[in-house]
Write a protein that holds these residues in place. Structure first.
Motif, PDB file in Angstrom:
ATOM      1  N   GLN A 146       0.830  -1.208   0.000  1.00 53.65           N
ATOM      2  CA  GLN A 146       0.000   0.000   0.000  1.00 53.65           C
ATOM      3  C   GLN A 146       0.864   1.257   0.000  1.00 53.65           C
ATOM      4  O   GLN A 146       0.482   2.277  -0.593  1.00 53.65           O
ATOM      5  N   LEU A 186      -5.012   3.987   2.810  1.00 52.68           N
ATOM      6  CA  LEU A 186      -6.147   3.163   2.408  1.00 52.68           C
ATOM      7  C   LEU A 186      -7.391   4.009   2.173  1.00 52.68           C
ATOM      8  O   LEU A 186      -8.002   3.964   1.097  1.00 52.68           O
ATOM      9  N   THR A 240      -5.991   4.764  -1.814  1.00 50.58           N
ATOM     10  CA  THR A 240      -6.035   3.513  -2.580  1.00 50.58           C
ATOM     11  C   THR A 240      -7.425   2.895  -2.663  1.00 50.58           C
ATOM     12  O   THR A 240      -7.788   2.337  -3.694  1.00 50.58           O
ATOM     13  N   PHE A 248      -5.527   0.090  -4.846  1.00 45.19           N
ATOM     14  CA  PHE A 248      -5.566  -0.884  -3.757  1.00 45.19           C
ATOM     15  C   PHE A 248      -5.209  -2.277  -4.281  1.00 45.19           C
ATOM     16  O   PHE A 248      -4.457  -3.014  -3.638  1.00 45.19           O
TER      17      PHE A 248
END
Length: 461
Positions: free
Chosen positions: A333, A369, A373, A380
Motif C-alpha cells: 500500500q 487506504l 487507494t 488498492f
C-alpha cells in the motif's frame, strides 16, 4: 486548517450517542475503537463529515473512527471533557449482543492496542540492540549495550504486567490485584534459586514459562474478575479492603499456577504448532495469501485478531513468520500511494498522497487506504499484488523475525536478524512489494491521462 481536538472530541461523543452509549473505548495507532450499547442511534453521516475524521468503520465487533496519527490527542481530549451531561443524551435502545467471535476480537483489541506505541518504540530499540551486536560496534559486556538490551527486553519479558492493566479494565476487575497476580507469574524468572518445575500429585508444573506469556495472562485476569466479584458479594464491606485482595490472590493464584496457567500454555503451544503446520503446507502460498489480503484485515479493523499470534509464535518457537509477510502488505500500500503522488491531477490530491505516503512509510496505512487507494480501487489492487509477491518471497525463503513487530516499518528490520538471519531477503521482499505497485500505479495513471487527452482531441468541436 488546524484541528481543534476538544471540539472534535465533543462532537464525536455527541453524535455517537453520548457517554451513556459508550460501554468501552480505547485507541490504537490510528483509530478510536468503541464498544457501544446501541449502534443504531449513532449518526454515522455526521461523524464521517467531521474535520479530522478519515473514515467510519462499523464492524459487528466494534465501532471504529479512523483519525490517523493524531488519534491519541483526540482520545486525550475525550477523557478530559469535564461536562459529559451537557452532551446529547442517547435515545433509549437495547444493548446489542455480540457473537463469541466478535467479543473475542473486541477483547483482544482492547487489551493490546493501548500500549501499541510502546511496543513499536521498543521494537526500534530492539533493532538497535541487534545492530550493535551483529555489527560488533560495541562489546556485549559494555554499559551502553547492557542498557540498550535492558530497555529492549524488559517490556516483552514482563508483558503480562501490561496485559494485566488493560485486561483488568476490559474485564472490570481491580488493576492492582491483576498486576499483583501477573507479577507473581513472572517472579520466578527474577529468582535464580527458584526451581523451574515442581511436582504436585504426580504432575509436573512449570513455573518459569510466563515471561512474555499472552494467553495465560489474559485467562488469569479473566478468572480473577469472577473471583473478585464473588468475594465482594460475600465479604462484609468493613473487611473488604484487606480480604478481597488477599483471598483473590490466594484463590486465583493457586488455580492459575495449578490449572489455568499450564492449560493456557498448552493452548498457546497448540495454536503455534497449528500455524506452523499450515505454514509448512506451502510457505510460498501462505506468504502470498496472507500478505495479499493483509490490508483487508486493516480495512475492517480486525487485524488484532491475528497479530497476537505473532507473540504466541515467538514465545513458543522463538521466531515468527506472520509479521514478515505482513511487512509486505504494508509496503504494498505504501508503494501504491507513493505512485499516486506522480499521477495526482491537482495539488490537493498530491498533498493527500504525500501525507499518506509519510504515514505508510512509518507503518500506518489507514490514511493511504481511506484517503487514496480504496478511493481509486485499482491502486488498492496494485498494492495487494505487490504485497502478494513480497509475501511469496518471504515464504519461499522462509524469512523469520525474532521479536514482535507491532508496527511494520523499515526501522525494525534489525529484528529479522537472528540464529537463521535472512534480513537481506526481507529487504528484497519489501523492495518488490513497494516497487511493483508504485510502477503499476504510475503506468496506470499515465495511461488514463493519455486516453483522456486522446478522447478530448478526437471529439468534434
Amino acid at each position: 486548517m488546524a484541528i481543534n481536538f476538544q471540539v472534535l472530541a465533543s462532537d464525536i461523543i455527541k453524535h455517537i450517542g453520548g457517554y451513556s452509549n459508550i460501554e468501552h473505548v480505547t485507541h490504537c495507532a490510528t483509530r478510536l475503537r468503541f464498544t457501544l450499547k446501541n449502534v443504531a442511534i449513532v449518526d454515522e453521516q455526521v461523524l464521517s463529515e467531521l474535520q479530522g475524521v478519515i473514515k467510519i468503520v462499523n464492524t459487528s465487533s466494534q465501532f471504529q473512527i479512523v483519525i490517523g496519527p493524531q488519534v491519541e490527542k483526540v482520545f486525550t481530549a475525550m477523557t478530559a471533557l469535564q461536562n459529559p451531561a451537557a452532551l446529547t443524551d442517547p435515545l433509549p435502545g437495547a444493548t446489542e449482543k455480540m457473537s463469541l467471535f466478535n467479543r473475542f476480537l473486541s477483547n483482544i483489541s482492547a487489551i493490546f492496542t493501548p500500549y501499541i506505541g510502546v511496543l513499536a518504540g521498543v521494537g526500534v530499540v530492539k533493532g538497535i540492540v541487534v545492530l550493535l551486536q551483529t555489527m560488533h560496534w560495541v562489546a556485549t559486556d559494555t554499559y551502553i549495550f547492557t542498557v540498550f538490551n535492558m530497555l529492549a527486553s524488559g517490556v516483552f519479558t514482563f508483558l503480562p504486567l501490561f496485559i494485566a492493566i488493560t485486561a483488568a479494565e476490559k474485564f472490570k476487575t481491580n488493576r492492582y490485584i491483576a498486576l499483583a497476580l501477573t507479577a507473581a507469574m513472572v517472579f520466578p524468572l527474577t529468582d535464580p534459586s527458584m526451581p523451574s518445575t515442581m511436582s504436585l500429585f504426580g504432575l509436573t508444573l512449570s513455573l518459569k514459562i510466563y515471561g512474555g506469556a499472552v494467553i495465560p495472562a489474559i485467562f488469569a485476569v479473566l478468572f480473577l474478575s469472577y473471583v473478585e466479584r464473588y468475594l465482594k458479594k460475600v465479604i462484609p464491606e468493613v473487611a473488604a479492603l484487606v480480604f478481597v485482595p488477599c483471598l483473590s490472590l490466594i484463590i486465583t493464584g493457586f488455580v492459575v499456577f495449578t490449572f489455568i496457567g499450564p492449560v493456557a500454555d498448552y493452548i498457546g503451544i497448540g495454536i503455534a504448532n497449528a500455524y506452523i503446520w499450515l505454514y509448512e503446507l506451502s510457505p510460498v502460498l501462505s506468504g502470498a495469501l496472507l500478505a495479499g489480503i493483509g490490508q483487508l484485515f486493516v480495512v475492517f479493523g480486525v487485524h488484532w485478531g491475528i497479530i497476537p499470534l505473532a507473540l504466541v509464535n515467538i514465545q513458543v518457537h522463538g521466531y515468527d513468520t506472520i509479521m514478515a509477510m505482513f511487512m509486505s502488505a504494508v509496503m504494498g500500500q505504501f508503494g501504491a500511494v507513493f505512485g499516486a503522488i506522480f499521477i495526482a491531477r491537482n495539488a490537493k490530491d498530491k498533498q493527500i498522497a504525500i501525507s499518506a505516503s509519510i504515514s505508510a512509510f512509518f507503518g500506518i496505512t489507514e490514511p493511504a487506504l481511506y484517503g487514496v487507494t480504496l478511493k481509486y480501487r485499482m491502486l488498492f489492487i496494485f498494492g495487494c499484488i505487490g504485497a502478494s509477491l513480497g509475501g511469496a518471497i518471504t515464504g519461499l525463503l522462509r524469512v523469520k523475525t525474532y521479536s514482535f513487530l507491532p508496527v511494520l516499518n523499515v526501522f525494525e528490520l534489525g529484528l529479522f536478524s537472528g540464529p537463521e538471519s535472512k534480513m537481506i531477503y526481507e529487504v528484497i521482499a519489501i523492495a518488490v512489494a513497494f516497487s511493483v505497485p508504485a510502477i503499476l500505479t504510475v503506468v496506470y495513471g499515465k495511461t488514463l491521462m493519455k486516453r483522456s487527452l486522446a478522447t478530448q482531441l478526437t471529439q468534434p468541436k
